[in-house]
Write an enzyme that holds these catalytic residues in place. Structure first.
Site, PDB file in Angstrom:
ATOM      1  NE  ARG A  46       9.637  37.788  26.380  1.00  9.84           N
ATOM      2  CZ  ARG A  46      10.973  37.839  26.450  1.00  9.84           C
ATOM      3  NH1 ARG A  46      11.635  37.415  27.516  1.00  9.84           N
ATOM      4  NH2 ARG A  46      11.674  38.299  25.431  1.00  9.84           N
ATOM      5  N   GLY A  47      10.451  34.606  24.352  1.00 12.67           N
ATOM      6  CA  GLY A  47      11.761  34.716  23.718  1.00 12.67           C
ATOM      7  C   GLY A  47      11.971  33.470  22.870  1.00 12.67           C
ATOM      8  CB  ALA A  48      13.034  33.064  19.353  1.00  9.43           C
ATOM      9  NE  ARG A  88       4.203  34.247  21.443  1.00  8.07           N
ATOM     10  CZ  ARG A  88       5.080  35.198  21.805  1.00  8.07           C
ATOM     11  NH1 ARG A  88       6.068  34.924  22.654  1.00  8.07           N
ATOM     12  NH2 ARG A  88       4.974  36.425  21.318  1.00  8.07           N
ATOM     13  CD  GLN A 197       7.743  41.922  25.413  1.00  2.82           C
ATOM     14  OE1 GLN A 197       7.471  43.117  25.263  1.00  2.82           O
ATOM     15  NE2 GLN A 197       7.081  40.980  24.786  1.00  2.82           N
ATOM     16  CG  ASP A 238      10.887  36.299  17.742  1.00  4.23           C
ATOM     17  OD1 ASP A 238      11.300  37.465  17.909  1.00  4.23           O
ATOM     18  OD2 ASP A 238      10.482  35.579  18.671  1.00  4.23           O
ATOM     19  CG  ASN A 248      13.482  40.981  17.295  1.00  8.00           C
ATOM     20  OD1 ASN A 248      13.432  39.934  17.935  1.00  8.00           O
ATOM     21  ND2 ASN A 248      13.868  42.116  17.859  1.00  8.00           N
ATOM     22  CE  LYS A 249       7.800  41.246  21.129  1.00  4.49           C
ATOM     23  NZ  LYS A 249       6.489  40.558  20.976  1.00  4.49           N
TER      24      LYS A 249
HETATM   25  O1  MRU Z   1       6.914  38.204  22.375  1.00  4.27           O
HETATM   26  P1  MRU Z   1       8.245  37.845  22.935  1.00  4.27           P
HETATM   27  O2  MRU Z   1       8.545  38.524  24.233  1.00  4.27           O
HETATM   28  O3  MRU Z   1       8.445  36.349  22.991  1.00  4.27           O
HETATM   29  O4  MRU Z   1       9.268  38.401  21.863  1.00  4.27           O
HETATM   30  C1  MRU Z   1      10.634  38.135  22.008  1.00  4.27           C
HETATM   31  C2  MRU Z   1      11.479  38.803  21.013  1.00  4.27           C
HETATM   32  O5  MRU Z   1      11.020  39.390  20.052  1.00  4.27           O
HETATM   33  C3  MRU Z   1      12.950  38.630  21.157  1.00  4.27           C
HETATM   34  O6  MRU Z   1      13.633  39.775  20.736  1.00  4.27           O
HETATM   35  C4  MRU Z   1      13.383  37.458  20.285  1.00  4.27           C
HETATM   36  O7  MRU Z   1      12.639  36.323  20.608  1.00  4.27           O
HETATM   37  C5  MRU Z   1      14.817  37.158  20.424  1.00  4.27           C
HETATM   38  S1  MRU Z   1      15.078  36.309  21.946  1.00  4.27           S
HETATM   39  C6  MRU Z   1      16.626  35.862  22.207  1.00  4.27           C
END
Ligand code: MRU
Length: 340
Positions: A46-48, A88, A197, A238, A248-249
């Site tokens: 996970r994470g962009a 996603r 997270q 993201d 973002n999250k």
């Molecule tokens: O749902 P996730 O855990 O993939 O969400 C991740 C985030 O929102 C991060 O803050 C974002 O991807 C930046 S990662 C360097």
């Protein structure tokens, strides 16, 4: 780092299953498109930026397997990339990485390359995508660290570190570099409901790195700001669009509002792969809605579980990129950044 959330394995790609952290550090091997789609959907990876890297590596590994089975063709690879892109919706790094893989596939087809050449081309490109993310994260870290003064308490949300990138991170990259430079900082990591997270992943990787980390429930952010305990907020993103709005999250938007109310700078850190130069405003960003199962409640109650929100550009003090710090007016700065 003593761990990597992703690597090649003899049969495909090895990922650290992030759903099990911090209790268990278990690596799983993935060799098919379906397995990678499942891993991305379930947030094992996970994470962009890491989603993009994983999809590219997963495609390369699955293509090698398809070649062994006599199934590989350019059409197969394009269809596999399209399937991966559907895993996603919000992080645009996924499309960025897969566009590169599709381009390489079409180029190879245009040159009349055979299957084993296509396998090599896809593997090289996936590795290049990962290498590019590593380099961009390091640059973000160097730029972001210039914003962090000695002794600062830095608040962050979700996880935007090594676990989210396969590199130094985005929001956490500046924290790692400031720590390397001996700035004596500490970090407040918001828990990040509902999948935690911040509490599970950011706390895991920062404490492993010896960085002082305090986890708070999301609802405590405002009270810490009011007490003057937070010097700056920095999060990842993201998808950032042309006018500077940033997805973002979930919970990032309210953090930006709180930061503005308390006169605290609010920064976003993101590499070029997180910018969507095709969209003008945040209202166009597809926001993932996740299963109600992730938010246990009383039987019969309805659940609304959006995974991301959009922070409007006017609440963002600056965006830290791999190619410098973009300051308002963000639309102009992003236009110039896009043209570089
Ligand atoms: O749902 P996730 O855990 O993939 O969400 C991740 C985030 O929102 C991060 O803050 C974002 O991807 C930046 S990662 C360097």
């Amino acid at each position: 780092m003593t761990y990597s959330p992703i690597d090649w394995s003899p049969g495909g790609v090895r990922v650290l299953d992030q759903t099990l952290l911090p209790d268990e550090e278990r690596y799983i091997d993935l060799s098919t498109i379906d397995e990678m789609v499942e891993a991305i959907r379930m947030l094992r990876v996970r994470g962009a930026p890491l989603i993009g890297v994983s999809a590219a590596m997963g495609l390369a590994a699955a293509a090698a397997r398809a070649h062994d089975n006599g199934d590989l063709s350019p059409e197969w690879a394009i269809a596999a990339a399209d399937t991966l892109e559907g895993s996603r919706p919000t992080a645009v790094d996924l499309r960025w990485a897969l566009d590169r893989m599709r381009r390489k596939t079409r180029d190879a087809a245009g040159h009349g390359s055979d299957g084993s050449t296509l396998v090599d081309v896809l593997r090289d490109e996936a590795q290049r995508i990962w290498d590019i993310e590593v380099g961009m994260c390091r640059s973000i870290g160097e730029h972001a660290a210039t914003l962090i003064q000695p002794g600062f308490t830095v608040m962050t949300h979700c996880n935007a570190g090594a676990l989210a990138t396969g590199a130094l991170g985005t929001a956490l990259a500046g924290i790692y570099v400031a720590h390397e430079k001996g700035k004596g900082i500490d970090v407040v990591a918001n828990e990040t409901r509902p999948l935690r997270q911040g509490a599970r992943l950011t706390a895991w990787e920062l404490t492993k790195a010896g960085i002082a980390t305090r986890v708070i429930v999301d609802g405590a952010a405002g009270s810490l700001m009011a007490k003057g305990e937070i010097d700056m907020v920095i999060t990842g993103a993201d998808r950032i669009v042309m006018n500077g709005d940033a997805a973002n999250k979930i919970g990032t938007y309210q953090l930006a509002v709180l930061a503005r109310a308390h006169g605290i700078p609010f920064y976003i850190a993101a590499p070029r792969s997180t910018f969507d130069f095709r969209l003008d405003t945040g209202s166009e960003i597809p926001i993932e809605e996740r299963s109600a199962d992730e938010l246990p409640t009383a039987p019969g109650a309805q659940v609304y579980n959006p995974a991301f929100d959009v922070t409007p550009a006017e609440l963002i003090t600056a965006i830290v990129t791999d190619d410098g710090i973009l300051r308002p007016p963000l639309d102009e700065a992003i236009r110039e950044f896009a043209d570089r």
